[in-house]
Design an enzyme around this catalytic site. Structure first.
Site, PDB file in Angstrom:
ATOM      1  N   GLU A 184      11.572   5.035  17.708  1.00  0.00           N
ATOM      2  CA  GLU A 184      11.649   4.566  16.321  1.00  0.00           C
ATOM      3  C   GLU A 184      13.040   4.882  15.747  1.00  0.00           C
ATOM      4  OE1 GLU A 184       9.128   6.827  13.785  1.00  0.00           O
ATOM      5  OE2 GLU A 184       9.191   5.377  12.130  1.00  0.00           O
ATOM      6  N   HIS A 185      13.428   6.160  15.817  1.00  0.00           N
ATOM      7  CA  HIS A 185      14.739   6.602  15.336  1.00  0.00           C
ATOM      8  C   HIS A 185      15.556   7.079  16.525  1.00  0.00           C
ATOM      9  CE1 HIS A 185      11.886   7.573  11.993  1.00  0.00           C
ATOM     10  NE2 HIS A 185      12.794   6.943  11.278  1.00  0.00           N
ATOM     11  N   GLU A 194      -0.388 -36.129  29.245  1.00  0.00           N
ATOM     12  CA  GLU A 194      -1.317 -35.090  28.791  1.00  0.00           C
ATOM     13  C   GLU A 194      -2.699 -35.656  28.460  1.00  0.00           C
ATOM     14  OE1 GLU A 194       0.427 -32.784  25.629  1.00  0.00           O
ATOM     15  OE2 GLU A 194       1.859 -31.829  26.998  1.00  0.00           O
ATOM     16  N   TYR A 204       0.843  -1.186   0.000  1.00  0.00           N
ATOM     17  CA  TYR A 204       0.000   0.000   0.000  1.00  0.00           C
ATOM     18  C   TYR A 204       0.881   1.239   0.000  1.00  0.00           C
ATOM     19  CZ  TYR A 204      -3.859   3.088   0.745  1.00  0.00           C
ATOM     20  OH  TYR A 204      -4.796   4.078   0.556  1.00  0.00           O
ATOM     21  N   GLN A 235      12.040  15.323  11.795  1.00  0.00           N
ATOM     22  CA  GLN A 235      10.970  14.433  12.271  1.00  0.00           C
ATOM     23  C   GLN A 235       9.684  15.227  12.433  1.00  0.00           C
ATOM     24  OE1 GLN A 235       9.708  11.116  12.377  1.00  0.00           O
ATOM     25  NE2 GLN A 235      11.919  11.225  12.378  1.00  0.00           N
ATOM     26  N   ASP A 245      16.681   7.568   6.191  1.00  0.00           N
ATOM     27  CA  ASP A 245      15.340   7.548   5.601  1.00  0.00           C
ATOM     28  C   ASP A 245      15.382   7.224   4.118  1.00  0.00           C
ATOM     29  OD1 ASP A 245      14.074   8.179   7.918  1.00  0.00           O
ATOM     30  OD2 ASP A 245      13.876  10.318   7.496  1.00  0.00           O
ATOM     31  N   GLN A 304     -10.910  -0.078   0.469  1.00  0.00           N
ATOM     32  CA  GLN A 304     -11.291  -0.906  -0.687  1.00  0.00           C
ATOM     33  C   GLN A 304     -10.062  -1.551  -1.336  1.00  0.00           C
ATOM     34  OE1 GLN A 304     -11.915   2.327  -0.280  1.00  0.00           O
ATOM     35  NE2 GLN A 304     -11.373   3.541  -2.096  1.00  0.00           N
ATOM     36  N   ASN A 332      -3.707   5.904   5.889  1.00  0.00           N
ATOM     37  CA  ASN A 332      -4.469   6.704   6.855  1.00  0.00           C
ATOM     38  C   ASN A 332      -5.277   5.799   7.789  1.00  0.00           C
ATOM     39  OD1 ASN A 332      -6.687   5.784   5.426  1.00  0.00           O
ATOM     40  ND2 ASN A 332      -7.002   7.708   4.309  1.00  0.00           N
ATOM     41  N   SER A 379       5.476   9.258  13.823  1.00  0.00           N
ATOM     42  CA  SER A 379       6.913   9.050  13.730  1.00  0.00           C
ATOM     43  C   SER A 379       7.634   9.743  14.896  1.00  0.00           C
ATOM     44  CB  SER A 379       7.384   9.626  12.397  1.00  0.00           C
ATOM     45  OG  SER A 379       8.647   9.145  12.080  1.00  0.00           O
ATOM     46  N   HIS A 393       7.050  15.952   9.611  1.00  0.00           N
ATOM     47  CA  HIS A 393       6.143  14.924   9.082  1.00  0.00           C
ATOM     48  C   HIS A 393       4.690  15.240   9.402  1.00  0.00           C
ATOM     49  CE1 HIS A 393       8.432  11.852   7.105  1.00  0.00           C
ATOM     50  NE2 HIS A 393       9.323  11.842   8.064  1.00  0.00           N
ATOM     51  N   HIS A 446      -1.845 -39.805  20.336  1.00  0.00           N
ATOM     52  CA  HIS A 446      -0.466 -39.323  20.203  1.00  0.00           C
ATOM     53  C   HIS A 446       0.511 -40.388  20.687  1.00  0.00           C
ATOM     54  CE1 HIS A 446      -2.348 -35.391  19.721  1.00  0.00           C
ATOM     55  NE2 HIS A 446      -1.174 -34.819  19.495  1.00  0.00           N
TER      56      HIS A 446
END
Lengths: 438, 438
Positions: free
Chosen positions: B336-337, B424, B139, B268, B370, B200, B223, B246, B271, B429
């Protein structure tokens, strides 16, 4: 009471094969709105009230009435005492299984779980640092379906990964403790254990309480409440998979004693009515012989009722044109357990793309893999082997990229970054790279 | 319009540090019931009506009115043409970045993504077969925040893993195509591409339609609708993470030019308003200098408004007692960074346990990582680096355990399995193992 089992007979040559095959494979976990709602409430309550909420739910659901959380903790001495109370044959079996599982997962860590790095021609260092999770929680079901082998299969990879603390939770309805489960926790090196279960145990692990430390990941099987709770806490903590019913697929070329194959189909079917056992074989007469063995052996099985329900409701004996077609169908199913019951299993193995675990040759019954061959028995179900893997050391590790750009590297990389950042409309990104240019 | 940015100043020595620190870190993705409901409907509709539903939603949400799905497919020729239409500097930057990203991920595959096996002393074979996913969906967000670098970062690891088919979806609201995104798809080796987006598109990838082939895994950012759709299709297909805002954390010992650090915090923050930039430093005077550079540089930034909102709302400049404490706080955040902006980054790196990517030394700006250093820029956010990893080749592979028990091995293992299976309460088994005993 006698039971009979006649798994659906299908042939790939039949006109309606596709429809019948798809119908038999179909399974979907219906989300139960009432369970979802109840679980959401329990999670919120434990997050808010901590130990007090856990004690209340344990009283209500497990009929265990305690004054404080210390009464719900199992000490490491209790775990060891449970181990020591076992008959020698069970102690030795647990230890032998644990040794093999540990040794396999050590090989796994060595093969794919070590840090690595290199320097490029500009002197820039690139790599990945692999580190264990700090603390994980292992959910172990209590009551009737209490599986000490699952304790080993969850705790040992975590231990091999180097996880600092392994917290086990296991409900003990009515206060009844399963000594094999406790002993397995001792053998597997569990750090702390609590006799709590259900959504309240998952919540305690995910959010932490005054007594139960918050973990970074929760693994292990459980009922619908536990599964719903794990789905909901995902993001706050990591989780392993949400397992569907267990499955076995046997690819047979007709060379294995048919009673062995029948029993392997049973050993999956005895787990529960929704378990799925499928045989794929190009030899119709052999399929008949397997059915005869099913008829002969079923009355001898203590769990015949469950086996019959599973085989009649979800089982299938599928006649294929040849072994190649059988392999292709197996790839469509992407089974959890795949037995290649063939005199020449290495001929077929390369054709098999999707499966949780592949058991090669007549001697490799799934049950050997379930307990003690070494590989993990926590495997992707319901076709998810198309995109997921057995539980392993990697589930208890995470990776951090390492980058050290040299002054010289910053000149080359900086120009590329400036161009791309400007193309993306991110001027501060471009400027940060530009500042490092000489 | 001028903007000013004053990230919250904190000191670990202050009495209220813990409270203020936790409040600033807090972020939670509120599940929006209306979005959830809408997404559930769209998924069900696409699953039922296929292409027709996808065409309808694309008309409604992206104002693209087409007669059939072929009009929503981008041919590989269009992708190549987009690449060829770019200025040479952009073509070269894309190719250089792709080359480095590919080379890093090839090293990653070699280090941790190859099959392995061994035989134990009984001749039993144990191992793991690593195979690529058959088909994945990527995506790619369209509209304003269209990032060609994300195309590279998602498609290249899939390609290196050996994925058979890589299907890209990218919405083109009003029919407007981003040539850099199409060009990146060409460079990264995308197999097929569709100009569809939203829930969709995720549904089409997960369930398949007459035109869009069903994939095994969906990766890539999007999103709230896309995130909700990915959560819902998880299980039918694999998904990568659901990313939060981020974040960057800069650990500074005061040796890096303060304007570099200010710009890294900006890169950063630009963003979006929810992005989080944090500086940890034991030198209060240096923190003052960084704040001065923020004041000086902010007015020069085209995205000053977003930067100011992010830094004022979520940023922090934290004065620590020493670098050791800064490292400990970084581990609590699990950013994250993580930039280790120090003259001696290798002194601190071993102390850093949890981070998506670690950028060592003053020259290693996050923006180089990046775009083109090589490691992936899809990284765990919101503290999930405690238990998860950068997107990598391993996300496009899965593992199958391999077990071939020898006749001799079945004797040893069989006895262990019989004991444990009986413990068990699983007699089939036990019997399957017993049958293989001589």
């Amino acid at each position: 009471m006698t039971f009979s089992a006649a798994p659906l007979r299908l042939s790939t040559a039949a006109a309606d094969f596709e429809t019948a095959f798809k119908a038999r494979l179909h399974w979907s976990a219906d989300a139960d709105a009432a369970i979802e709602q109840r679980v959401a409430e329990i999670l919120a309550d434990v997050q808010k009230r901590g130990d007090a909420a856990v004690i209340e739910y344990t009283k209500r659901f497990d009929r265990l009435d305690v004054a404080d959380m210390t009464a719900l903790e199992l000490t490491v001495e209790e775990l060891r005492a449970a181990f020591e109370s076992l008959p020698a044959v069970q102690r030795e079996a647990l230890e032998a299984a644990a040794r093999r599982v540990r040794s396999y997962h050590e090989a796994q860590k060595k093969a794919s779980g070590e840090s690595w790095q290199y320097r490029d021609e500009d002197g820039t260092l690139l790599g990945q640092k692999v580190t264990p999770l700090d603390r994980v929680g292992i959910y172990v079901p209590g009551g009737k379906a209490a599986y000490p082998s699952s304790v080993l299969m969850n705790a040992i990879p975590a231990h091999v990964a180097g996880v600092g603390e392994i917290i086990m939770v296991v409900p003990t309805p009515g206060g009844e403790k399963n000594p094999l489960v406790l002993a397995a926790a001792h053998v597997a090196g569990v750090s702390r254990a609590f006799t709590i279960g259900g959504a309240q145990a998952v919540a305690a692990l995910a959010y932490g309480t005054a007594t139960v430390p918050a973990v970074d990941k929760v693994t292990g099987p459980g009922n619908a409440y536990v599964a719903a709770a794990k789905r909901r806490v995902f993001g706050t903590v990591g989780i392993d998979m949400i397992a569907g019913p267990s499955e076995i697929l046997v690819l047979a070329d007709g060379s294995t004693p048919p009673d062995w194959v029948a029993m392997d189909l049973f050993s999956q079917a005895e787990h529960d009515e929704l378990a799925q056992s499928i045989l794929l074989c190009p030899d119709a007469a052999y399929i008949d012989r397997v059915q005869q063995e099913i008829d002969r052996l079923l009355p001898t099985m203590p769990r015949a009722e469950i086996i019959a329900a599973s085989l009649n409701g979800r089982g299938a004996l599928i006649h294929t044109r040849d072994m190649e077609e059988a392999c292709a169908i197996s790839n469509r199913i992407a089974p959890e357990h795949l037995e290649v019951s063939s005199a020449d299993p290495h001929r077929w193995e390369p054709l098999l793309k999707h499966a949780g675990a592949i058991f090669l040759g007549a001697y490799t019954s799934e049950s050997l893999g379930d307990y003690c061959a070494g590989p993990n028995h926590v495997l992707p179900t319901s076709g998810t082997a198309r995109f997921s893997s057995p539980l392993g050391v990697y589930d208890f590790q995470k990776r951090s990229s390492l980058i050290e750009v040299s002054e010289q590297g910053a000149q080359t990389l900086g120009r590329i970054a400036v161009t791309l950042a400007e193309g993306e409309g991110l001027p501060a990104h471009a400027e940060a790279a530009r500042m490092r240019l000489k």
